[in-house]
Design an enzyme around this catalytic site. Structure first.
Site, short mmCIF file in Angstrom:
data_model
loop_
_atom_site.label_atom_id
_atom_site.label_comp_id
_atom_site.label_asym_id
_atom_site.label_seq_id
_atom_site.Cartn_x
_atom_site.Cartn_y
_atom_site.Cartn_z
CD GLU A 43 -2.59 1.69 2.34
OE1 GLU A 43 -2.47 1.07 3.52
OE2 GLU A 43 -3.31 2.62 2.29
CG ASN A 95 10.24 10.26 -1.28
OD1 ASN A 95 9.35 9.87 -1.75
ND2 ASN A 95 10.51 11.49 -1.04
CG ASP A 117 -0.87 13.63 -0.77
OD1 ASP A 117 -2.03 13.56 0.13
OD2 ASP A 117 0.23 13.65 -0.18
CG ASP A 153 -11.30 12.34 -2.95
OD1 ASP A 153 -10.23 12.05 -2.87
OD2 ASP A 153 -11.89 13.72 -2.48
CB THR A 193 -8.52 3.27 2.58
OG1 THR A 193 -9.09 4.74 2.17
CG2 THR A 193 -8.27 2.44 1.34
CE1 TYR A 194 -9.67 7.70 10.02
CE2 TYR A 194 -8.55 9.30 8.77
CZ TYR A 194 -9.09 8.98 9.87
OH TYR A 194 -9.22 10.16 10.55
CD GLU A 196 -12.93 3.27 -0.21
OE1 GLU A 196 -11.84 2.73 -0.07
OE2 GLU A 196 -13.66 2.60 -1.16
C1 LIG Z 1 -4.07 11.10 1.94
S1 LIG Z 1 -3.05 9.98 2.67
C2 LIG Z 1 -3.92 8.42 2.39
C3 LIG Z 1 -3.87 7.31 3.50
C4 LIG Z 1 -4.33 6.15 3.06
N1 LIG Z 1 -3.90 5.46 1.85
C5 LIG Z 1 -6.00 6.09 2.97
O1 LIG Z 1 -6.63 5.89 1.93
O2 LIG Z 1 -6.43 6.22 4.25
C6 LIG Z 1 -1.69 9.92 1.76
C7 LIG Z 1 -0.41 9.49 2.46
O3 LIG Z 1 0.64 9.45 1.52
C8 LIG Z 1 1.88 9.65 2.04
N2 LIG Z 1 2.81 10.24 1.21
C9 LIG Z 1 2.56 11.17 0.17
N3 LIG Z 1 3.73 11.08 -0.75
C10 LIG Z 1 4.64 10.24 -0.35
C11 LIG Z 1 5.82 9.91 -0.93
N4 LIG Z 1 6.49 10.33 -1.68
N5 LIG Z 1 6.37 8.76 -0.09
C12 LIG Z 1 5.81 8.16 0.97
N6 LIG Z 1 4.74 8.44 1.45
C13 LIG Z 1 4.08 9.46 0.70
C14 LIG Z 1 1.70 10.64 3.08
O4 LIG Z 1 2.40 10.90 4.06
C15 LIG Z 1 0.08 10.26 3.66
O5 LIG Z 1 0.11 9.59 4.77
#
Ligand SMILES: C[S@@+](CC[C@H](N)C(=O)[O-])C[C@H]1O[C@@H](n2cnc3c(N)ncnc32)[C@H](O)[C@@H]1O
Length: 216
Positions: A43, A95, A117, A153, A193-194, A196
């Site tokens: 994930e 990352n 994001d 979304d 997911t959370y 979602e």
């Molecule tokens: C909007 S949250 C989604 C969380 C989860 N997948 C959900 O659907 O509930 C996006 C997550 O991606 C992580 N993230 C964004 N860019 C990243 C990157 N380049 N490497 C690792 N994590 C990243 C952020 O820290 C954040 O926790």
């Protein structure tokens, strides 16, 4: 750094299911971490790991790795996995830009990209986790015909993903602009997911694409 965060990070380093920038594990996840030969599912951007942990509980025949940049979020996921005795779940703090440094060619069977994001500014397109920049990295670690799942979304991000996949000749297996009203809803893609759950409570339509990467 706040004292409670310092405490979390100190504890995180001791958790057996947590890996931060491990330089020895590429190609050895099953041997070193899971001690079995089951398929590995990632994930990407797992946040606090709610979804990774749900998948782990639901599908004991697969191994799941939740990946995120943020240690404090991963701490929650790793602690919950231990409390639930999930031996098929691990968390990796890296990352995603550097994902090819942590997985060998064909080491990964499947990838989930739920609610990344959206980076709406056109100049930031490369940062979207479904851009060709990232798809090329996923190709380096996925088994051939390994399945990817993308959920959002965000209409703009959904269209961007669809256009990228079509123009680069990747193979879309399933697509829905309103998953919960569609015929393709099943017991796998219908696990929320959370994020979602939050978006559904607000009445947002959940968009989903299941795809396989083309030759490139
Ligand atoms: C909007 S949250 C989604 C969380 C989860 N997948 C959900 O659907 O509930 C996006 C997550 O991606 C992580 N993230 C964004 N860019 C990243 C990157 N380049 N490497 C690792 N994590 C990243 C952020 O820290 C954040 O926790």
């Amino acid at each position: 750094m706040a004292r409670h965060k310092k405490k979390k990070f100190a504890e995180l380093a001791t958790l057996a299911n947590f890996y931060k920038l491990p330089d020895y594990i590429k190609g050895k996840w099953n041997a070193e971490c899971f001690k079995n030969d089951r398929p590995i599912v990632l994930e990407l951007g797992c946040g606090k790991g709610e979804y990774t942990n749900k998948l782990g509980a639901e599908f004991p025949d697969k191994n799941f790795i939740g990946i995120d940049l943020k240690g404090a979020r991963l701490w929650r996921g790793a602690k919950n996995a231990i409390a639930s005795k999930l031996k098929n779940v691990a968390f990796l703090q890296i990352n995603i830009d550097n994902i090819v440094d942590y997985f060998e060619h064909e080491e990964v069977a499947e990838i989930w990209i739920p609610f990344p994001d959206p980076y709406p500014k056109p100049s930031k397109w490369k940062k979207r986790l479904v851009s060709s920049y990232y798809l090329n990295k996923y190709r380096e670690i996925l088994k051939s015909n390994g399945i990817l799942h993308f959920k959002t979304d965000n209409s703009g991000l959904f269209e961007f993903a669809r256009e990228t996949l079509e123009s680069e000749k990747h193979r879309i297996l399933q697509i829905a602009d309103n998953l919960y009203e569609s015929e393709i809803l099943d017991k796998y893609n219908g696990i929320p997911t959370y994020f979602e759950e939050l978006f559904r409570e607000k009445g947002e339509k959940i968009k989903y694409i299941q795809f396989v990467l083309g030759e490139g």
